[in-house]
Design a protein around this motif. Structure first.
Motif, short mmCIF file in Angstrom:
data_model
loop_
_atom_site.label_atom_id
_atom_site.label_comp_id
_atom_site.label_asym_id
_atom_site.label_seq_id
_atom_site.Cartn_x
_atom_site.Cartn_y
_atom_site.Cartn_z
N ILE A 1 0.36 1.68 0.03
CA ILE A 1 0.55 2.91 -0.57
C ILE A 1 0.46 3.00 -2.01
O ILE A 1 -0.31 3.69 -2.57
CB ILE A 1 1.89 3.66 -0.20
CG1 ILE A 1 1.72 3.78 1.47
CG2 ILE A 1 2.06 5.07 -0.71
CD1 ILE A 1 3.17 4.29 2.02
N VAL A 2 0.91 1.98 -2.73
CA VAL A 2 1.26 1.85 -4.19
C VAL A 2 -0.46 1.63 -4.60
O VAL A 2 -0.54 2.18 -5.56
CB VAL A 2 2.39 0.70 -4.44
CG1 VAL A 2 2.13 0.59 -5.89
CG2 VAL A 2 3.70 1.31 -4.33
N VAL B 1 1.33 -5.30 -11.09
CA VAL B 1 2.93 -5.81 -10.88
C VAL B 1 3.59 -4.70 -9.92
O VAL B 1 4.51 -5.17 -9.30
CB VAL B 1 3.37 -5.41 -12.47
CG1 VAL B 1 5.06 -5.50 -12.21
CG2 VAL B 1 3.02 -6.72 -13.33
N SER B 2 3.16 -3.47 -10.06
CA SER B 2 3.98 -2.59 -9.18
C SER B 2 3.53 -2.87 -7.64
O SER B 2 4.40 -2.80 -7.02
CB SER B 2 3.69 -1.16 -9.35
OG SER B 2 2.30 -0.87 -9.49
N THR B 3 2.34 -3.26 -7.47
CA THR B 3 1.85 -3.47 -5.95
C THR B 3 2.41 -4.98 -5.69
O THR B 3 3.10 -5.03 -4.27
CB THR B 3 0.46 -3.57 -6.10
OG1 THR B 3 -0.34 -2.38 -6.45
CG2 THR B 3 -0.29 -4.01 -4.43
N LEU B 4 2.68 -5.75 -6.48
CA LEU B 4 3.45 -6.94 -6.00
C LEU B 4 4.80 -6.74 -5.68
O LEU B 4 5.38 -7.31 -4.83
CB LEU B 4 3.11 -7.94 -6.95
CG LEU B 4 1.80 -8.74 -7.31
CD1 LEU B 4 1.76 -9.66 -8.36
CD2 LEU B 4 1.46 -9.17 -5.91
N ALA C 1 5.08 -5.31 -2.52
CA ALA C 1 5.02 -6.11 -1.41
C ALA C 1 6.34 -6.96 -1.37
O ALA C 1 6.54 -7.48 -0.14
CB ALA C 1 3.73 -7.04 -1.50
N ALA C 2 6.99 -7.38 -2.50
CA ALA C 2 8.04 -8.25 -2.37
C ALA C 2 9.30 -7.48 -1.60
O ALA C 2 9.86 -8.26 -0.93
CB ALA C 2 8.64 -8.45 -3.65
N ILE C 3 9.37 -6.19 -1.87
CA ILE C 3 10.44 -5.45 -1.10
C ILE C 3 10.00 -5.15 0.30
O ILE C 3 10.92 -4.60 1.17
CB ILE C 3 10.88 -4.27 -1.78
CG1 ILE C 3 9.85 -3.27 -2.04
CG2 ILE C 3 11.43 -4.81 -3.24
CD1 ILE C 3 10.19 -1.90 -2.70
#
Length: 220
Positions: free
Chosen positions: A19-20, A74-77, A80-82
């Motif tokens: 989505i991001v 950065v925001s996509t990673l 994905a991390a959360i």
């Protein structure tokens, strides 16, 4: 059977990082059209000509795209991390709400029957219709497990038919039909047990009423 439940309906929720990433891709052009001209105008000295303002667009475009790329990555990673934590939270919420499990089971049944009719047509239509029209209790975990197994049979059968040569497809169809018969037998066993339990409950209540209030004959 391995549970590879694709979660029909709400079950196949889009992952947050997708989505991001999709949002960043969707808004890159509108952001560029707004940000770069605005930066050129604000950075231009007073009385600058239109040509001077436009010349600033090239370096500003590079800075904008670099900044936009870094921010989106950065925001996509981060999303994905959360994602595992969000999935775990969703699973806990689903597990604590029996209505969700029942709804998912009902959707699995409908999807699996539709897939079976598409794959096997008339050869298994009667059995699939019988299974679908049975008195399923989707709030019961045993019926939920049965719908998962049915969905798994359809999933693996579809994959096998897709990759199999023509000479093997009849054997795969027969194997799927045998699996459906086994699932139907398991479903029928659950229904028979439920019927016995319901009849037992009815007899218990009837004996209680008779003991406490008497029968119509004794009342007369």
């Amino acid at each position: 059977m391995a549970n590879r439940d694709p979660k029909p309906g709400k079950v196949g929720a889009i992952l947050p990082w997708r989505i991001v990433a999709g949002a960043w891709l969707h808004f890159v052009l509108p952001a560029y059209v707004i940000a770069v001209p605005l930066a050129c105008v604000l950075a231009a000295p007073g009385g600058a000509s239109v040509e001077d303002v436009l010349r600033r667009a090239v370096p500003f475009s590079g800075w904008f795209l670099a900044f936009y790329l870094v921010l989106s990555v950065v925001s996509t990673l981060g999303a994905a991390a959360i994602d595992p934590a969000l999935r775990a939270r969703r699973d806990r919420r689903n597990a604590s709400d029996p209505r969700i499990a029942a709804q998912q089971s009902q959707e699995r049944l409908a999807h699996a029957v539709a897939e079976g009719l598409r794959l096997f047509g008339d050869s298994s239509a009667s059995m699939l219709t019988t299974i679908r029209k049975a008195q399923w209790d989707h709030g019961d975990s045993r019926f939920q497990a049965l719908s998962k197994d049915l969905a798994e049979v359809m999933r693996t059968s579809a994959a096998a038919l897709t990759s199999a040569p023509a000479a093997r497809r009849a054997a795969i169809t027969d194997m799927a039909a045998a699996s459906l018969e086994g699932l139907h037998a398991g479903l029928q066993a659950l229904l028979d047990e439920r019927s016995r339990l319901d009849e037992g409950d009815a007899k218990t209540v009837a004996r209680y009423v008779e003991t406490r209030y008497g029968t119509s004959d004794s009342a007369g």
